[in-house]
Design a protein around this motif. Structure first.
Motif, short mmCIF file in Angstrom:
data_model
loop_
_atom_site.label_atom_id
_atom_site.label_comp_id
_atom_site.label_asym_id
_atom_site.label_seq_id
_atom_site.Cartn_x
_atom_site.Cartn_y
_atom_site.Cartn_z
N LEU A 106 0.79 -1.11 0.08
CA LEU A 106 0.01 0.01 0.02
C LEU A 106 0.89 1.11 0.05
N VAL A 107 1.83 1.29 0.93
CA VAL A 107 2.52 2.45 0.98
C VAL A 107 3.40 2.64 -0.34
N SER A 108 4.13 1.62 -0.76
CA SER A 108 4.84 1.86 -1.95
C SER A 108 4.01 2.28 -3.11
N TRP A 149 29.85 -13.25 -0.63
CA TRP A 149 30.49 -11.83 -0.54
C TRP A 149 30.66 -11.68 0.95
N THR A 150 30.36 -12.71 1.91
CA THR A 150 30.35 -12.24 3.36
C THR A 150 31.48 -13.01 3.94
N PHE A 151 32.38 -13.64 3.25
CA PHE A 151 33.40 -14.26 3.70
C PHE A 151 33.35 -14.90 5.02
N ALA A 174 27.56 -0.09 5.53
CA ALA A 174 28.23 0.26 4.03
C ALA A 174 26.86 0.22 2.99
N VAL A 175 25.64 -0.35 3.62
CA VAL A 175 24.64 -0.40 2.83
C VAL A 175 24.17 1.20 2.77
N TYR A 176 24.44 1.90 3.73
CA TYR A 176 23.85 3.27 3.69
C TYR A 176 25.01 3.95 2.84
N PHE A 225 12.47 1.63 -4.16
CA PHE A 225 13.05 1.96 -2.72
C PHE A 225 12.02 1.70 -1.69
N VAL A 226 11.03 2.15 -1.67
CA VAL A 226 10.05 1.95 -0.58
C VAL A 226 9.57 0.95 -0.51
N PHE A 227 9.65 0.11 -1.64
CA PHE A 227 9.22 -1.47 -1.46
C PHE A 227 10.22 -2.21 -0.92
N ALA A 231 15.77 -10.64 -2.99
CA ALA A 231 14.65 -9.79 -3.48
C ALA A 231 14.96 -8.33 -2.72
N HIS A 232 15.07 -8.39 -1.20
CA HIS A 232 15.20 -7.20 -0.54
C HIS A 232 16.40 -6.26 -0.82
N PHE A 233 17.38 -6.83 -1.08
CA PHE A 233 18.65 -6.07 -1.09
C PHE A 233 18.75 -5.70 -2.68
C1 HEA Z 1 21.71 -0.20 -0.38
C2 HEA Z 1 21.60 -1.28 0.24
C3 HEA Z 1 20.61 -1.49 1.47
C4 HEA Z 1 19.71 -0.48 2.18
C5 HEA Z 1 19.65 1.06 2.23
C6 HEA Z 1 19.05 -1.50 3.31
C7 HEA Z 1 18.12 -0.84 4.09
C8 HEA Z 1 17.36 -1.67 5.07
N1 HEA Z 1 17.68 -3.11 5.52
FE1 HEA Z 1 18.87 -4.47 4.23
N2 HEA Z 1 20.23 -5.49 3.27
C9 HEA Z 1 20.90 -5.17 2.18
C10 HEA Z 1 21.08 -3.85 1.67
C11 HEA Z 1 20.46 -2.61 2.10
N3 HEA Z 1 19.39 -2.65 3.18
C12 HEA Z 1 21.83 -6.13 1.87
C13 HEA Z 1 23.11 -6.30 0.55
C14 HEA Z 1 21.44 -7.14 2.65
C15 HEA Z 1 21.98 -8.75 2.66
C16 HEA Z 1 23.32 -8.90 2.90
C17 HEA Z 1 23.66 -10.52 2.87
O1 HEA Z 1 23.40 -11.17 3.67
O2 HEA Z 1 24.35 -10.63 1.87
C18 HEA Z 1 20.51 -7.04 3.76
C19 HEA Z 1 19.82 -7.49 4.48
C20 HEA Z 1 19.00 -7.08 5.64
C21 HEA Z 1 18.76 -7.76 6.73
C22 HEA Z 1 19.12 -9.28 7.12
C23 HEA Z 1 18.31 -10.16 6.45
C24 HEA Z 1 18.90 -11.38 6.86
O3 HEA Z 1 19.86 -11.66 6.34
O4 HEA Z 1 18.22 -12.04 7.77
C25 HEA Z 1 17.78 -6.80 7.43
C26 HEA Z 1 17.15 -7.40 8.87
O5 HEA Z 1 16.74 -6.37 9.43
C27 HEA Z 1 17.71 -5.85 6.82
C28 HEA Z 1 17.00 -4.40 7.00
C29 HEA Z 1 17.20 -3.14 6.43
C30 HEA Z 1 16.41 -2.12 6.83
C31 HEA Z 1 15.62 -1.97 8.01
C32 HEA Z 1 16.64 -1.00 6.11
C33 HEA Z 1 16.24 0.48 6.34
O6 HEA Z 1 17.06 1.26 6.26
C34 HEA Z 1 15.46 0.62 4.98
C35 HEA Z 1 14.52 2.05 5.20
C36 HEA Z 1 13.65 2.29 4.30
C37 HEA Z 1 12.44 2.52 4.18
C38 HEA Z 1 11.50 1.86 5.37
C39 HEA Z 1 11.58 2.83 3.05
C40 HEA Z 1 10.83 4.12 2.97
C41 HEA Z 1 9.56 4.21 4.24
C42 HEA Z 1 8.56 4.68 4.01
C43 HEA Z 1 8.07 5.21 2.58
C44 HEA Z 1 7.80 4.58 5.25
C45 HEA Z 1 6.27 4.49 5.03
C46 HEA Z 1 5.74 3.47 6.19
C47 HEA Z 1 4.58 3.75 6.88
C48 HEA Z 1 3.70 4.68 6.83
C49 HEA Z 1 4.45 2.52 7.70
N4 HEA Z 1 18.49 -5.92 5.63
#
Ligand code: HEA
Ligand code: HEA
Ligand code: CUA
Ligand SMILES: [Cu+2]
Lengths: 351, 213, 559
Positions: A34-36, C161-163, C274-276, C379-381, C406-408
């Motif tokens: 919904l949000v996206s 890539w996590t070694f 680093a993801v940031y 990005f939001v998704f 898919a998330h990343f």
């Molecule tokens: C650019 C890279 C990037 C970014 C920005 C993020 C951002 C975030 N990541 Fe992600 N993440 C990765 C790259 C990234 N991640 C990668 C590479 C992995 C896997 C690593 C590996 O194991 O190989 C990973 C894995 C990963 C995990 C571990 C999963 C697992 O291995 O079990 C988790 C767990 O919490 C997580 C959480 C988050 C969260 C909370 C954010 C947050 O910062 C996101 C914030 C953004 C939003 C939330 C969107 C905007 C929000 C709205 C518009 C809100 C509206 C909402 C309402 C009204 C309810 N990430």
């Protein structure tokens, strides 16, 4: 619930925790969608509504109000915190085994699961449990990190060398549920599979008495006469599959984790300690029961012992199968590249 | 003394002052990086120390306090000298500054020699990183391998920093001698000295970790 | 720190060109591209614009290589068992895909290319604070990349890539070489970050206060802080893995008392921030592009600027969410979970601010803005699925499945790569002085978006169904979704290749761009396209806000 699972492609929930976790799942994914969509549609709508009319158009400054910002932040944060509160409580539940769980010991190694039950029984790759009773797994690894994962139960836990981790579940319905290794652990990571066999009370009691009983239609391979006129060789094949020998051995001449069985029987084997032996029936049986006694040169000691696991009938079927392969044709076409083999066979030895 | 070559700011800077400001800030940011580099190693050390208090105590006791403490003294002295050198250069005493910097580099080398002697002792006793060597056949405590691995890893990394610091000071020394570094741009020597202080400070943390405690 | 001018052509003092009566008509001056065209002058350049271009070209090449591996991964998954490669080759390929995409492409992507090109102009400087360090950083990057690629030649690396040790300590592949490569690239990252921090602090022109910096500068500044503080930690642990694997020191070997989970903590202490590093610069591009095409001030400048810093700092406290099932205590896990929620709020603030910037603007839908729309949705998704993952009971099911993949990819490809492409279209006229074809641009943006969605959306479902990642063989019931995903990757590739083609075409035949084709207000547009060697021949009045669209630009070009 079933519709939700169908939409999300979730496997049916076999454990007691699955339903609640899936509900949270549905909740967060719905909000996500919904949000996206909302953000995207709003952006598109603004674009249409405030389309640029002339090339050098100017605009007035429009800025956020303090109040608006605060409402937004508080709104989003409370949504997130709500998820976290629900998620954390479920997490604690998934992590804490209830009192009085039945304990099974799990020993993971490249690339198989070994289970040891309280009554001293052991099995490979198949974990038999009763339904309706909490089971606690106490797990460790012999080499690298693995991860015990049963999607049907929504549970997962890394299995570490040098320490014990636990995981628990309670199965609701009898059935078989696949176990997958979820932490990369080497070449055959994706083949490190097993299954949980959940049995109803009666079946479980029978299993306790008799050991692994294949489902009635696959009774074959239980030894001479167990399935009509199927030849012993065919039974051998079935056993090799059921007992997961083929996870490590091939029948077509290709090198895998273990040596191929093609043209093995009767050949001269060079062992790791330099001895040379002829692969006769005795040698083959010993290899299954005491794999460490005669380790073939170029391979690692990873094969588990099947003493007490293989029945006499199964053993003879296997030996017969291997015998039947003594004139197998030379390996066809592809063999795995050399590097493959070194990497696979060196992968687990500590320097 | 007047400089033989006129000292001007680099072309993308308005004036020397700004350039000096940039150089100083750059060095401080770099120090932050270095602190986190060693911070990671300290985190490793702390965790293992908590897990294996006994083995780590044994390891520390085995080290020669005298050599370690001597080295601390050497580095502290060198830091004082280079700081004085910066003051001298700012005041325009180029010659004095160059002598002080030379002495600092010399003390850095002394440090490395003492460190080398220590390593030699360890190897003689059969202590190698990763729990290799015959010493470990007599000492079985779990965690000893980790202690010595960290000891060799961290002190070697520190020694590399000492070497780099000495090279940097060497380059600055040659600038002073060739008249490219003087009163006006004394900030360059200052920046080099800051780095040297950092190397010193890191040792101040390594010293109690591996020799006292 | 140099005291001797390096470049032969010393620029006239800026005061001279400010003199009253200076000719109002721009005098033809050679652009930064034209001053000296020898190969040597490019490879040894200290001009931030040229270094930006060098990076851009290098990074496009590494991205194509990483993309090549990605396509191979997808093709392999057309069938449940071996399709084109063997298990070991597959394992090496996903590792290299990850390593290349993360360290050789995405981390340096926007900061090193666009950051180098526009940041000094945005603060009104002639160059970055340490131009020679900047060049050094480029060559360190090249050297590190070569090491990583060399390791492919001598056996590759198959650890992911996590070694993670202990596997990485005993893997018989070329682990030490590849890790040394990554270690060296780390230096380059640190030096670039350091340069940007110092530049932003000390090189701002008169009138450019902190609140008058374009938002892109804020996000690069926040990124640089993370780069400088997080990268050394990675460097240290990687070094220990190198000696573990290469010399058998065994610091993480449980047999000797080592603790592999400790490695994971340190690795994610770097890799979560680093993801940031990967997404913040993309967010900076979004801020610029949205304001520019909406021709309006950002809805809340301060909120966007400060949330960059918020992400940078709180981002350091959430690393544990990668380890919910690694065996950490419930309390730690809970803390990491809730902190992840906090950091997500900063991203949400930005998202809503960008969207509302469009309101009451004068929006022109050009290719870069189209990419930004894709960014917003994806990005939001992706971000919200990240928050979902941080709701810890769900992560127990999703960890190390395709849901995470898919998330990343939603964030890194759907977010950052899309922003990178937006930036490429947005600044291309500035860099090369020529326009790209708008229609083709729109078409390829649509292809990229559609292809992306078809590639990665099914992976969420695969993950839900339990398909673990890094699987060479997979159970046949997953095949349909895998095939859909693979087909999507071809559409995505088609979009990117089309993009590559028309950019190459535009280099030569594109319409001349003029100094400010978009009518933007931020400072990099106030000079010729391509800019002269020292950016501004005559300094613009930096007293004007970079997002002031309430009045016409006083004097279009300060060249
Ligand atoms: C650019 C890279 C990037 C970014 C920005 C993020 C951002 C975030 N990541 Fe992600 N993440 C990765 C790259 C990234 N991640 C990668 C590479 C992995 C896997 C690593 C590996 O194991 O190989 C990973 C894995 C990963 C995990 C571990 C999963 C697992 O291995 O079990 C988790 C767990 O919490 C997580 C959480 C988050 C969260 C909370 C954010 C947050 O910062 C996101 C914030 C953004 C939003 C939330 C969107 C905007 C929000 C709205 C518009 C809100 C509206 C909402 C309402 C009204 C309810 N990430
Ligand atoms: C920046 C980060 C990034 C990017 C951009 C991508 C891009 C892609 N990734 Fe990847 N991926 C990762 C980071 C990234 N990935 C990481 C970190 C992992 C984890 C690795 C691990 O497990 O260790 C991973 C893992 C991963 C997997 C899981 C493997 C497994 O677990 O078994 C898969 C499978 O589908 C995949 C697919 C893809 C695809 C189809 C793309 C596509 O988007 C690629 C599209 C690109 C092209 C097709 C190139 C074409 C371009 C040109 C020809 C030139 C273009 C030129 C101009 C524009 C001028 N990736
Ligand atoms: Cu065991 Cu993967
Ligand atoms: Cu993270």
């Amino acid at each position: 619930m079933d519709i939700l699972r169908a939409i999300l492609a979730l496997p049916s929930g076999g454990s007691t925790v699955a339903d609640r976790i899936d509900l949270l799942h549905g909740f967060v994914i719905t909000v996500t969608m919904l949000v996206s969509t909302f953000v995207f549609v709003t952006a598109a709508w603004f674009t249409a509504r405030y389309h640029r009319k002339q090339d050098d158009q100017l605009t007035e400054n429009v800025s956020a109000t303090r109040g608006g910002e605060a409402v937004l932040i508080v709104g989003i944060l409370s949504m997130f915190l709500l998820w976290w509160v629900i998620g954390f409580r479920q997490y604690v539940e998934v992590r804490d085994p209830p009192e009085g769980s039945e304990v099974v010991y799990v020993d993971a190694k490249q690339w198989m699961w070994k289970f040891a039950y309280a009554d001293g029984r052991v099995s490979n790759d198949a974990l038999t449990v009763p339904v309706g009773r909490p089971i606690k797994l106490v797990m460790t690894s012999r080499d690298v990190i693995h991860s015990f994962y049963v999607p049907g139960f929504r549970v997962k836990q890394d299995v570490l060398p040098g320490r014990y981790t636990t995981l628990w579940f309670e199965v609701k319905e009898p059935g078989t549920y696949p176990i997958w290794c979820a932490e990369y652990c080497g070449v055959s990571h994706s083949l490190m599979r097993g299954e949980v066999r959940a049995l109803g009370a009666d079946d479980y009691a029978r299993w306790k008495r008799q050991g692994d009983r294949p489902p009635p239609d696959a009774d074959c391979g239980r030894g001479p006469g167990s399935c009509g006129d199927t030849s012993l060789v065919e039974q051998g094949r079935l056993v090799a599959e059921r007992r997961q020998c083929v996870a490590c051995h091939t029948l077509d001449g290709q090198k895998h984790i273990g040596p191929t069985w093609a043209r093995l029987y009767g050949s001269e084997r060079v062992l790791a300690d330099g001895r040379r032996v002829i692969a006769d029936e005795g040698y083959l049986t010993r290899s299954m029961m005491e794999p460490t006694a005669d380790v073939v040169a170029g391979y690692r000691e990873v094969m588990p012992s099947y003493r007490g696991t293989l029945t006499a009938g199964e053993t003879s079927a296997l030996v017969e199968l291997i015998r039947s392969l003594r004139d197998a044709p030379a390996p066809s076409g592809i063999t795995l590249p050399r590097l493959e083999v070194t990497a696979a066979s060196d992968g687990g030895t500590s320097p | 003394m007047s400089s033989s070559i006129p000292i001007r700011p680099a072309e993308h800077f308005e004036n020397l002052e700004r350039q000096a400001h940039a150089a100083r800030l750059g060095m401080w940011v770099f120090l932050a990086t270095e602190v986190l580099l060693f911070g990671a190693a300290f985190a490793l050390f702390a965790t293992y120390q908590v897990q294996f208090p006994h083995a780590f105590k044994l390891g520390v006791e085995h080290n020669t306090k005298v050599l370690g403490s001597l080295n601390t003294g050497v580095l502290l002295l060198s830091s004082t000298l280079v700081a004085t050198g910066v003051h001298a250069l700012r005041a325009g005493h180029r010659k004095v500054a160059s002598w002080l910097v030379t002495a600092t580099i010399g003390l850095g080398l002394v440090f490395l020699v003492i460190k080398g002697i220590e390593y030699g002792k360890h190897f003689d006793e059969g202590i190698y990183p990763g729990g290799a060597g015959h010493w470990f056949a007599e000492h079985h405590d779990r965690g000893l391998a980790e202690f010595w691995t960290l000891y060799f890893g961290m002190t070697a990394l520190h020694a590399i920093h000492v070497t780099i610091g000495a090279c940097v000071l060497g380059a600055l020394l040659s600038s002073i001698l060739r008249g490219r570094l003087g009163q006006e741009n004394a900030h360059r020597l200052e920046v080099g000295a800051i780095y040297w202080h950092l190397v010193d400070v890191i040792w101040i943390f390594l010293w109690p970790l591996f020799y006292l405690a | 720190m140099s005291t001797t001018p390096l470049a032969p052509a010393a620029s006239p003092a800026p005061e001279a060109s400010h003199a009253p009566g200076a000719s109002p008509r721009p005098v033809a001056h050679p652009s930064y591209l034209g001053v000296d065209t020898t190969l040597r002058s490019w490879l040894l350049t200290t001009d931030h614009k040229r270094i930006g271009v060098l990076y851009l070209v290098t990074l496009l090449a590494t991205m194509a290589l990483g993309g090549f591996f990605a396509l191979a991964l997808r093709i392999e998954h057309l069938t449940p068992n071996a399709t084109i490669v063997s298990a070991m080759t597959y394992n090496r390929m996903f590792t290299l895909h990850g390593v290349i995409m993360v360290w050789l492409f995405l981390i340096p992507s926007i900061p090193s290319s666009f950051g180098n090109f526009v940041l000094p102009m945005m603060v009104g400087a002639k160059d970055v604070a340490f131009p020679r360090l900047n060049l050094l950083s480029y060559w360190i990057f090249v050297a590190g990349s070569i090491l990583v690629l060399l390791s492919t030649g001598i056996g590759g690396i198959d650890t992911g890539w996590t070694f993670y040790p202990p596997y990485s300590s005993i893997s018989a592949t070329a682990v030490p070489l590849a890790l040394l490569g990554v270690f060296i690239i780390g230096f380059s990252t640190i030096l670039t970050g350091l340069n940007f921090i110092v530049t932003t602090h000390t090189m701002r022109a008169k009138g450019v206060g902190w609140m008058r910096l374009p938002l892109f500068v804020w996000s690069i500044y926040a990124t640089s802080i993370i780069q400088v503080l997080a990268t050394p930690v990675l460097g240290m642990v990687l070094l220990f893995v190198v000696v573990d694997n290469g010399l058998g020191w065994g610091l993480f070997d449980p047999a000797r008392g080592g603790d592999p989970v400790l490695y994971q903590h340190l690795f994610w202490f770097y890799s979560h921030p680093a993801v940031y590093i990967m997404v913040l610069p993309g967010m900076g591009v979004v801020s610029e592009v949205v304001a520019s095409y909406a021709r309006k001030n950002p809805f809340s400048y301060k909120a966007i600027a400060y949330s960059s810093l918020g992400i940078a700092f709180v981002g350091f406290l959430t690393w544990g969410h990668h380890m919910f099932v690694a065996g950490m205590s419930k309390f730690d896990a809970g803390a990491f979970g809730v902190l992840s929620m906090l950091v997500a709020v900063f991203s949400a603030i930005k998202v809503f601010n960008w969207t509302w910037t469009l309101k009451r603007g004068a929006v022109a839908l050009k290719t870069p803005l189209l990419y930004i729309f894709a960014f917003l949705f994806l990005f939001v998704f992706g971000g919200m699925t990240g928050v979902a993952t941080a709701s810890m009971s769900l992560d127990v099911h999703w960890h190390d499945t395709y849901f995470i993949v898919a998330h990343f990819h939603f964030i890194m490809v759907g977010g950052t790569l899309t922003a990178f492409l937006a930036g490429l279209h947005y600044w291309f006229p500035k860099m090369c002085g020529r326009m790209y074809p708008e229609r083709l641009g729109m078409l390829s943006a649509a292809l990229v978006f559609a292809g992306f969605f078809v590639t990665f959306f099914p992976q969420f479902l695969l993950g839900n169904a339990g398909m673990p990642r890094r699987y060479f063989n997979y159970p046949p019931q997953f095949q349909v979704l895998h095939i859909v995903s693979t087909v999507g990757s071809w559409v995505l590739a088609a979009g990117l290749i089309l993009t590559a083609f028309y950019f190459l075409w535009s280099l030569r035949w594109g319409a001349p761009a003029g100094p400010n084709p978009w009518g933007s207000r931020s400072f990099e547009w106030r000079t010729a396209s391509p800019p002269p060697k020292h950016n501004f021949r005559r300094e613009p009045p930096f007293e004007i806000d970079p997002y002031d669209y309430t009045q016409p630009l006083p004097d279009e070009v300060y060249q």
